[in-house]
Design a protein around this motif. Structure first.
Motif, mmCIF file in Angstrom:
data_model
loop_
_atom_site.group_PDB
_atom_site.id
_atom_site.type_symbol
_atom_site.label_atom_id
_atom_site.label_comp_id
_atom_site.label_asym_id
_atom_site.label_seq_id
_atom_site.Cartn_x
_atom_site.Cartn_y
_atom_site.Cartn_z
ATOM 1 N N ASP A 37 0.851 -1.185 0.000
ATOM 2 C CA ASP A 37 0.000 0.000 0.000
ATOM 3 C C ASP A 37 0.892 1.242 0.000
ATOM 4 N N ALA A 39 0.054 4.254 0.269
ATOM 5 C CA ALA A 39 -0.390 5.267 1.226
ATOM 6 C C ALA A 39 -0.094 4.866 2.667
ATOM 7 N N HIS A 222 -4.514 5.378 -9.729
ATOM 8 C CA HIS A 222 -5.134 5.657 -8.428
ATOM 9 C C HIS A 222 -5.488 7.124 -8.223
ATOM 10 N N GLN A 223 -4.628 8.012 -8.683
ATOM 11 C CA GLN A 223 -4.873 9.450 -8.530
ATOM 12 C C GLN A 223 -4.753 10.118 -9.898
ATOM 13 N N HIS A 241 -10.242 4.573 -6.927
ATOM 14 C CA HIS A 241 -9.356 3.688 -6.171
ATOM 15 C C HIS A 241 -10.126 3.208 -4.939
ATOM 16 N N ASN A 243 -9.822 0.954 -2.696
ATOM 17 C CA ASN A 243 -9.123 0.761 -1.423
ATOM 18 C C ASN A 243 -9.042 2.062 -0.632
ATOM 19 N N HIS A 244 -9.028 3.189 -1.344
ATOM 20 C CA HIS A 244 -8.968 4.495 -0.682
ATOM 21 C C HIS A 244 -10.353 5.082 -0.435
ATOM 22 N N THR A 245 -11.206 5.048 -1.463
ATOM 23 C CA THR A 245 -12.509 5.717 -1.333
ATOM 24 C C THR A 245 -13.528 4.891 -0.561
#
Length: 253
Positions: A37, A39, A222-223, A241, A243-245
């Protein structure tokens, strides 16, 4: 009809279990596995095996595009270990949790970090796996193209451009074109945090221009610099993404 679409799940099994709430079907565009990951460097197969400090270093090298040094670090860490066995055991654990979280019905294709050979062992009744094939959902034809194209990352499911193009061509006319990677438009392929272009597909771009599906849906970046744009009549959408949102993208008609 309401369809929820997710991509780049990367281990978020808890959120995936809720992704179909309120929808008639779920579409998943791949990258179920979380290897590292970017992040949170403490999450994923890599830090579980080698620790957060090594994960920090690997992310630093890859983000700086120092791929030769990243591969050297990788070889050093894996020296003396059975790489295939360690990764397969970790992937199997994640797949067991993730496939159990899929609602019924789910239509799924592979991401570039997935391992297609393991999916038949975990896909339950109600989950349809597609790659280079179509499915009718609510009267609309959805075409699915899984995997990615070759990169310096050497992720597990990368195929050459000819094989990828053949999968795209096999779909024929579709209403919704679903893929893991985006069509090859620079604004859709540039990741603003990683500060690099990801691989997009010229075959997808050509199919969009020729077939003009109502939607082209994808993830992988992802971004993104641009999350959506139009190509003729086609609305091109990076569904996010997940996993993030932790929030699916909704398609309703």
């Amino acid at each position: 009809m309401r369809v929820h679409v997710v991509s780049d799940v990367h281990g978020a099994a808890d959120a995936l279990a809720r992704a179909g709430d309120g929808a008639d079907a779920l579409v998943c565009l791949g990258d179920l596995i979380l290897f590292l990951d970017y992040a949170d460097h403490s999450r994923g197969i890599f830090p579980d095996l080698f620790g957060v400090a090594n994960a920090d270093r690997m992310v630093e090298l890859r983000t700086a595009r120092r791929f030769a040094e990243a591969r050297a670090l990788d070889r050093e860490l894996w020296a003396g270990l059975d790489r295939r066995d360690a990764i397969e055991r970790a992937v199997r654990k994640q797949y067991a949790e993730l496939f159990a979280a899929f609602p019924t019905p789910t239509y799924a294709t592979y991401g570039n970090v997935d391992i297609p050979g393991l999916w038949p062992q975990y896909a339950r009744p109600g989950t349809t796996v597609l790659d280079g094939t179509t499915a009718e959902i609510g009267g609309r034809v959805f075409g699915f193209v899984g995997g990615g194209l070759p990169t310096p990352m050497h992720t597990p499911y990368e195929v050459d451009e000819e094989e990828y193009a053949a999968k795209v061509a096999a779909l024929g006319p579709v209403d919704v074109l679903c893929s893991h990677i985006p069509p090859a438009l620079p604004e859709l392929c540039y990741d603003t945090v990683a500060r690099r272009f990801e691989r997009g597909s010229t075959a997808l771009l050509a199919a969009i221009r020729s077939v003009q599906p109502k939607y082209a849906l994808f993830g992988h970046v992802h971004q993104p610099l641009v999350a959506r744009t139009r190509i003729g009549r086609t609305e091109c959408v990076n569904v996010g993404h997940f996993n993030h949102t932790r929030t699916p993208w909704a398609l309703q008609w």
